[in-house]
Design a protein around this motif. Structure first.
Motif, PDB file in Angstrom:
ATOM      1  N   TYR A  64      -1.410   9.055  -9.114  1.00 14.90           N
ATOM      2  CA  TYR A  64      -1.539   8.663  -7.711  1.00 14.90           C
ATOM      3  C   TYR A  64      -2.678   7.654  -7.581  1.00 14.90           C
ATOM      4  O   TYR A  64      -3.700   7.821  -8.239  1.00 14.90           O
ATOM      5  CB  TYR A  64      -1.837   9.900  -6.871  1.00 14.90           C
ATOM      6  CG  TYR A  64      -1.983   9.646  -5.388  1.00 14.90           C
ATOM      7  CD1 TYR A  64      -0.884   9.689  -4.540  1.00 14.90           C
ATOM      8  CD2 TYR A  64      -3.236   9.368  -4.839  1.00 14.90           C
ATOM      9  CE1 TYR A  64      -1.030   9.461  -3.172  1.00 14.90           C
ATOM     10  CE2 TYR A  64      -3.382   9.138  -3.479  1.00 14.90           C
ATOM     11  CZ  TYR A  64      -2.281   9.195  -2.650  1.00 14.90           C
ATOM     12  OH  TYR A  64      -2.422   8.962  -1.307  1.00 14.90           O
ATOM     13  N   PRO A  65      -2.552   6.580  -6.828  1.00 17.16           N
ATOM     14  CA  PRO A  65      -1.474   6.234  -5.898  1.00 17.16           C
ATOM     15  C   PRO A  65      -0.391   5.319  -6.478  1.00 17.16           C
ATOM     16  O   PRO A  65       0.367   4.744  -5.709  1.00 17.16           O
ATOM     17  CB  PRO A  65      -2.235   5.513  -4.788  1.00 17.16           C
ATOM     18  CG  PRO A  65      -3.318   4.791  -5.513  1.00 17.16           C
ATOM     19  CD  PRO A  65      -3.717   5.689  -6.647  1.00 17.16           C
ATOM     20  N   GLN A  66      -0.328   5.190  -7.799  1.00 17.51           N
ATOM     21  CA  GLN A  66       0.780   4.419  -8.363  1.00 17.51           C
ATOM     22  C   GLN A  66       2.099   5.051  -7.960  1.00 17.51           C
ATOM     23  O   GLN A  66       3.058   4.358  -7.600  1.00 17.51           O
ATOM     24  CB  GLN A  66       0.679   4.378  -9.896  1.00 17.51           C
ATOM     25  CG  GLN A  66       1.842   3.653 -10.557  1.00 17.51           C
ATOM     26  CD  GLN A  66       1.834   3.772 -12.083  1.00 17.51           C
ATOM     27  OE1 GLN A  66       0.879   4.299 -12.660  1.00 17.51           O
ATOM     28  NE2 GLN A  66       2.879   3.319 -12.723  1.00 17.51           N
ATOM     29  N   LYS A  67       2.145   6.374  -8.035  1.00 15.33           N
ATOM     30  CA  LYS A  67       3.295   7.141  -7.564  1.00 15.33           C
ATOM     31  C   LYS A  67       2.839   8.019  -6.405  1.00 15.33           C
ATOM     32  O   LYS A  67       1.650   8.269  -6.225  1.00 15.33           O
ATOM     33  CB  LYS A  67       3.862   8.028  -8.681  1.00 15.33           C
ATOM     34  CG  LYS A  67       4.266   7.290  -9.949  1.00 15.33           C
ATOM     35  CD  LYS A  67       5.512   6.474  -9.748  1.00 15.33           C
ATOM     36  CE  LYS A  67       5.971   5.844 -11.083  1.00 15.33           C
ATOM     37  NZ  LYS A  67       7.164   4.993 -10.893  1.00 15.33           N
ATOM     38  N   GLY A  68       3.796   8.506  -5.619  1.00 14.19           N
ATOM     39  CA  GLY A  68       3.481   9.450  -4.569  1.00 14.19           C
ATOM     40  C   GLY A  68       2.977   8.844  -3.287  1.00 14.19           C
ATOM     41  O   GLY A  68       2.544   9.558  -2.384  1.00 14.19           O
ATOM     42  N   ARG A  69       3.013   7.531  -3.157  1.00 13.99           N
ATOM     43  CA  ARG A  69       2.524   6.883  -1.944  1.00 13.99           C
ATOM     44  C   ARG A  69       3.220   5.539  -1.749  1.00 13.99           C
ATOM     45  O   ARG A  69       3.540   4.863  -2.733  1.00 13.99           O
ATOM     46  CB  ARG A  69       1.015   6.664  -2.052  1.00 13.99           C
ATOM     47  CG  ARG A  69       0.394   6.036  -0.811  1.00 13.99           C
ATOM     48  CD  ARG A  69      -1.101   5.904  -0.948  1.00 13.99           C
ATOM     49  NE  ARG A  69      -1.688   5.348   0.264  1.00 13.99           N
ATOM     50  CZ  ARG A  69      -2.990   5.141   0.447  1.00 13.99           C
ATOM     51  NH1 ARG A  69      -3.839   5.466  -0.508  1.00 13.99           N
ATOM     52  NH2 ARG A  69      -3.440   4.630   1.574  1.00 13.99           N
ATOM     53  N   ILE A  70       3.444   5.179  -0.503  1.00 14.19           N
ATOM     54  CA  ILE A  70       3.942   3.851  -0.182  1.00 14.19           C
ATOM     55  C   ILE A  70       2.759   3.029   0.302  1.00 14.19           C
ATOM     56  O   ILE A  70       2.213   3.279   1.382  1.00 14.19           O
ATOM     57  CB  ILE A  70       5.039   3.894   0.895  1.00 14.19           C
ATOM     58  CG1 ILE A  70       6.245   4.689   0.391  1.00 14.19           C
ATOM     59  CG2 ILE A  70       5.467   2.485   1.292  1.00 14.19           C
ATOM     60  CD1 ILE A  70       7.347   4.842   1.410  1.00 14.19           C
ATOM     61  N   ALA A  71       2.327   2.069  -0.499  1.00 13.29           N
ATOM     62  CA  ALA A  71       1.166   1.254  -0.170  1.00 13.29           C
ATOM     63  C   ALA A  71       1.186  -0.004  -1.019  1.00 13.29           C
ATOM     64  O   ALA A  71       1.878  -0.067  -2.055  1.00 13.29           O
ATOM     65  CB  ALA A  71      -0.133   2.038  -0.413  1.00 13.29           C
ATOM     66  N   VAL A  72       0.427  -1.002  -0.609  1.00 11.45           N
ATOM     67  CA  VAL A  72       0.291  -2.221  -1.397  1.00 11.45           C
ATOM     68  C   VAL A  72      -0.307  -1.861  -2.752  1.00 11.45           C
ATOM     69  O   VAL A  72      -1.333  -1.187  -2.831  1.00 11.45           O
ATOM     70  CB  VAL A  72      -0.604  -3.250  -0.680  1.00 11.45           C
ATOM     71  CG1 VAL A  72      -0.824  -4.468  -1.557  1.00 11.45           C
ATOM     72  CG2 VAL A  72       0.019  -3.657   0.652  1.00 11.45           C
ATOM     73  N   GLY A  73       0.340  -2.289  -3.820  1.00  9.57           N
ATOM     74  CA  GLY A  73      -0.130  -1.995  -5.164  1.00  9.57           C
ATOM     75  C   GLY A  73       0.539  -0.798  -5.814  1.00  9.57           C
ATOM     76  O   GLY A  73       0.489  -0.647  -7.032  1.00  9.57           O
ATOM     77  N   SER A  74       1.157   0.069  -5.010  1.00 12.29           N
ATOM     78  CA  SER A  74       1.880   1.207  -5.573  1.00 12.29           C
ATOM     79  C   SER A  74       3.255   0.748  -6.037  1.00 12.29           C
ATOM     80  O   SER A  74       3.763  -0.287  -5.610  1.00 12.29           O
ATOM     81  CB  SER A  74       2.032   2.314  -4.527  1.00 12.29           C
ATOM     82  OG  SER A  74       0.784   2.791  -4.100  1.00 12.29           O
ATOM     83  N   ASP A  75       3.869   1.540  -6.933  1.00 13.91           N
ATOM     84  CA  ASP A  75       5.226   1.224  -7.374  1.00 13.91           C
ATOM     85  C   ASP A  75       6.183   1.265  -6.189  1.00 13.91           C
ATOM     86  O   ASP A  75       6.051   2.119  -5.306  1.00 13.91           O
ATOM     87  CB  ASP A  75       5.697   2.226  -8.436  1.00 13.91           C
ATOM     88  CG  ASP A  75       4.999   2.019  -9.772  1.00 13.91           C
ATOM     89  OD1 ASP A  75       4.277   1.010  -9.910  1.00 13.91           O
ATOM     90  OD2 ASP A  75       5.174   2.869 -10.656  1.00 13.91           O
TER      91      ASP A  75
END
Length: 333
Positions: A147-158
């Motif tokens: 997290y926050p690569q996974k598990g979140r919708i945000a700039v920079g996340s997958d």
């Protein structure tokens, strides 16, 4: 120092309460339960068919167990839901008819996990959509330090996103699922909550019931050691924030709601003395190449399937719910 402990595959009310009491006693403990135990019990299953349900941990007999486990997810005694997907055909399970030790261990679950958690949790009034996202996505990403690569919708996340329709329904069936087996332990169940679109790394992989995958599109995701979500608690680095204080207030309101739903929160008392794009696949198509060829479970072999790629990659992301309950405008949870 109280050491971290991760307890996987809890399938009974007493086990979940044990984890919850440990957490309230100050231990850094996290618990997971499986969709097989959340989605059904063994109550009503014919003795002759029980061989097909053999898995670890076992699916419990009591019809009340799934609801009790969902309650444990609601008040944070448990934090995660998994599938432990390992599928076999009936002929493979039948090898153990006269010898229990020869029954290959495992059942399906990965394709139906999200819909079953929504049906048994949100649609039943035990979880809100935010908690649904936490137990199916965000908490896992935090615990495994992705997290926050996974598990979140945000700039920079997958760009792994699920467009979720909470009002749509589907009936689970071996005839329409994509899992590698010729039976389904949730056969005939009608569930609310259907993914209309699934994006993996920004690419549409599911669209209105059609699965579009490309071999080699997935990638290895490393899970670094010492996730802050776990070790900041142990090392005393976590300080209450305004958001957490608001969440505590909300939890108080939820506790009131639990009382109305006859949810009994276990007492807080110490219990331990020591530390602890490919072609589209229609869901209505007839599958002829289902199941494992040898009927054995190789512990060194991944049980990867089309659906499991969706479960581990795209489903473990925040979810945008279309037409959320209460008639509010669409938004991200």
């Amino acid at each position: 120092m109280k050491t971290p402990l991760y307890v996987s595959g809890l399938t009974s009310k007493s086990s979940a309460e044990l984890v919850g009491r440990a957490r309230r006693s100050g231990y850094c403990v996290f618990g997971e339960t499986l969709v097989g135990s959340l989605g059904r019990s063994m109550n009503g299953v014919r003795m002759a068919d029980r061989i097909y349900y053999v898995t670890s941990p076992p699916i419990r007999e009591s019809a009340e167990t799934p609801r009790q486990l969902m309650k444990s997810l609601a008040y944070d005694d448990l934090q995660l839901t998994g599938s432990d997907n390992c599928t076999f055909n009936k002929e493979h399970k039948a090898k153990g008819l006269n010898d229990f030790t020869k029954i290959p261990n495992g059942v399906n679950g990965v394709e139906d996990r999200m819909s079953l958690v929504w049906e048994k949790g949100v649609h039943a009034g035990l979880l809100d959509p935010c908690r649904f996202v936490a137990v199916t996505s965000t908490n896992a990403a935090k615990i495994f330090n992705i997290y926050p690569q996974k598990g979140r919708i945000a700039v920079g996340s997958d760009a792994d996103v699920v467009i979720w329709n909470p009002n749509a329904t589907r009936t689970i069936s071996k005839d329409t699922h994509h899992q590698a087996c010729d039976f389904n332990i949730f056969e005939g169940m009608t569930v609310h909550g259907v993914p209309e679109f699934v994006l993996v790394h920004g690419r549409i992989c599911v669209e209105n019931g059609l699965v579009r995958v490309a071999e080699g599109f997935g990638r290895f995701v490393p899970t670094p050691v010492r996730p802050p979500f776990v070790y900041d608690i142990i090392e005393g680095k976590v300080k209450p924030t305004a958001d957490e204080q608001h969440e505590e207030k909300m939890n108080g309101n939820m506790a009131k709601k639990f009382a109305e739903l006859d949810i009994q929160i276990p007492p807080e008392e110490p219990i331990f003395d020591g530390n602890l794009a490919g072609p589209a696949i229609s869901p209505t198509s007839t599958h002829t190449m289902l199941g494992r060829v040898d009927g054995k479970r190789d512990m060194q072999e991944s049980s990867f399937s089309i659906s499991e790629e969706l479960d581990r990659s795209s489903v473990r992301a925040c979810i945008r719910v279309k037409n959320p309950p209460g008639g509010k405008s669409s938004g991200f949870w």
